[in-house]
Design a protein around this motif. Structure first.
Motif, PDB file in Angstrom:
ATOM      1  N   GLY A 152       2.685   3.374   0.513  1.00 57.96           N
ATOM      2  CA  GLY A 152       1.426   4.111   0.482  1.00 57.96           C
ATOM      3  C   GLY A 152       0.632   3.835   1.753  1.00 57.96           C
ATOM      4  O   GLY A 152       0.477   2.681   2.151  1.00 57.96           O
ATOM      5  N   ASP A 196      -2.474   3.915   2.316  1.00 54.29           N
ATOM      6  CA  ASP A 196      -3.664   3.085   2.079  1.00 54.29           C
ATOM      7  C   ASP A 196      -3.307   1.598   2.111  1.00 54.29           C
ATOM      8  O   ASP A 196      -4.079   0.773   2.585  1.00 54.29           O
ATOM      9  CB  ASP A 196      -4.351   3.458   0.751  1.00 54.29           C
ATOM     10  N   ARG A 197      -2.107   1.275   1.639  1.00 58.94           N
ATOM     11  CA  ARG A 197      -1.688  -0.125   1.626  1.00 58.94           C
ATOM     12  C   ARG A 197      -1.397  -0.606   3.044  1.00 58.94           C
ATOM     13  O   ARG A 197      -1.733  -1.735   3.419  1.00 58.94           O
ATOM     14  CB  ARG A 197      -0.454  -0.282   0.738  1.00 58.94           C
TER      15      ARG A 197
END
Ligand SMILES: Nc1ncnc2c1ncn2[C@@H]1O[C@H](COP(=O)(O)OP(=O)(O)OP(=O)(O)O)[C@@H](O)[C@H]1O
Ligand SMILES: CC(C)(CO)[C@@H](O)C(=O)NCCC(=O)O
Ligand SMILES: [K+]
Length: 259
Positions: free
Chosen positions: A107, A109-110
Motif C-alpha cells: 500500500g 500509504d504504508r
C-alpha cells in the motif's frame, strides 16, 4: 507550491506545502466518482478562504484506492498544468526500495509512512496507522519497508459488529474505565477498546521478538491519541506523518531528476 494528496479508503486528505511549511490541510470523503471539476471547485474555495494563491506547481499522490487516481490526475493536468507523481508507479522513486515478496504491491500509504518515520526517528521502527485498516509497517536499519501486519480498522470492526449481529447497535469508540461492561454498548466499547490495546501490545511485542532488537513505535492516524492514554504503547504520535513522507518523496524525485 506542492500539493500533497493522500487518498485512503475512507478519507482523502489534501495539503499544501509552500517550501517551508504545510499551509493547510483539508479532508474529503473518498469517492472514486468525484470528478476533477468537483475536486477543483472544493479545493479552490478552501484555498481562497485560506488566502492561498492557486499557484500549485507540483503534485504528489498516494492512493490506496487505485480508481481515484484517474480523476486526481485530470485535476492536476487541467487545473494546475502539472503531471503528478504517483507513489507506487515505476516513475516515482523511493529513497530505499521495499524488501517484500516478488509481485507484492505494498500500500502506498504504508510506504509513505515508513519514509516519513525513518526521516524523523531513524532506523528500526514499527509504524502503526489507525486508518480504515490498522497497519503495522516495519522499517529496517537502512530505512527499507520490510513487511508488517494488516488488521481490521477500529471503525470497520465496530461497523462489522453492527452489520453482522441483529441486536448490536452502532457504537462510537471510547475508552471505557472497566473491562466488564454492564450494558450492550459498554460491552462493545470494551471489546473494541481493550481488544485494540491488546492487539497493539501483542503485535509490537511479537515483532520485536522476531526482529530480536529494540524498535521504536510511531503511531499515526485519527484514532492514535485515543489509544495513548497512559498505556505507553507509542514512542511518538504524529498526525502529519503521511504528509511529511509525501513531501520527502517528492523532494527526493526532484533531486534525482535534476542530478
Ligand atoms: N474518537 C473518535 N471516534 C471515531 N472516529 C474518530 C475519533 N477520533 C478521530 N476519528 C476519526 O478518525 C478519522 C481520521 O483517521 P485517518 O485519516 O487516519 O483514517 P481514515 O480517514 O479513517 O482512514 P483512511 O486513511 O484509510 O481513509 C476521521 O475520520 C475521524 O473522524
Ligand atoms: C492496508 C491498507 C488498506 C491500509 O490503508 C492499504 O495500505 C492497502 O490497500 N495495502 C495494499 C496491501 C499491502 O499493503 O500489502
Ligand atoms: K491514513
Amino acid at each position: 507550491m506542492l500539493l500533497c494528496i493522500d487518498t485512503g479508503n475512507t478519507n482523502t486528505v489534501f495539503s499544501v506545502w509552500d517550501g517551508e511549511r504545510f499551509r493547510a490541510l483539508w479532508r474529503i470523503a473518498t469517492d472514486h466518482r468525484r470528478t476533477a471539476d468537483e475536486y477543483f471547485v472544493w479545493l479552490s474555495t478552501l484555498m481562497t478562504l485560506q488566502k492561498l494563491d492557486l499557484n500549485i506547481t507540483d503534485c504528489i499522490i498516494s492512493a490506496t484506492a487505485p480508481r481515484v487516481v484517474f480523476n486526481l490526475r485530470v485535476l492536476c493536468n487541467r487545473y494546475f498544468d502539472t503531471r503528478p507523481l504517483v507513489v507506487g508507479k515505476p516513475d516515482c522513486l523511493l529513497p530505499v526500495a521495499p524488501r517484500v515478496d516478488q509481485g507484492t504491491t505494498v500500500g502506498p500509504d504504508r510506504l509513505v509512512n515508513t519514509v516519513g518515520a525513518f526521516d524523523r526517528h531513524g532506523p528500526d521502527l514499527i509504524v502503526v496507522d489507525f486508518g480504515t485498516a490498522t497497519t503495522f509497517d516495519v522499517v529496517d536499519t537502512d530505512g527499507a519497508y520490510v513487511g508488517g501486519v494488516i488488521s481490521p480498522g477500529v471503525n470497520l470492526s465496530l461497523e462489522a459488529l453492527h452489520m453482522g449481529a441483529a441486536s448490536l447497535p452502532h457504537v462510537d469508540v471510547t475508552m471505557p474505565m472497566k473491562v466488564i461492561g454492564t450494558n450492550t454498548v459498554a460491552c462493545i466499547q470494551s471489546g473494541i477498546f481493550w481488544g485494540y490495546i491488546g492487539l497493539v501490545q501483542g503485535i509490537v511485542e511479537k515483532i520485536r521478538q522476531e526482529r530480536g532488537r529494540a524498535m521504536k513505535v510511531i503511531a499515526t492516524g485519527g484514532l492514535a491519541p485515543l489509544f495513548d492514554q497512559g498505556f505507553d504503547l507509542f514512542d511518538a504520535i504524529e498526525d502529519d506523518l503521511t504528509m511529511h513522507g509525501l513531501r520527502l518523496i517528492h523532494d527526493y524525485n526532484k533531486e534525482m531528476a535534476h542530478g
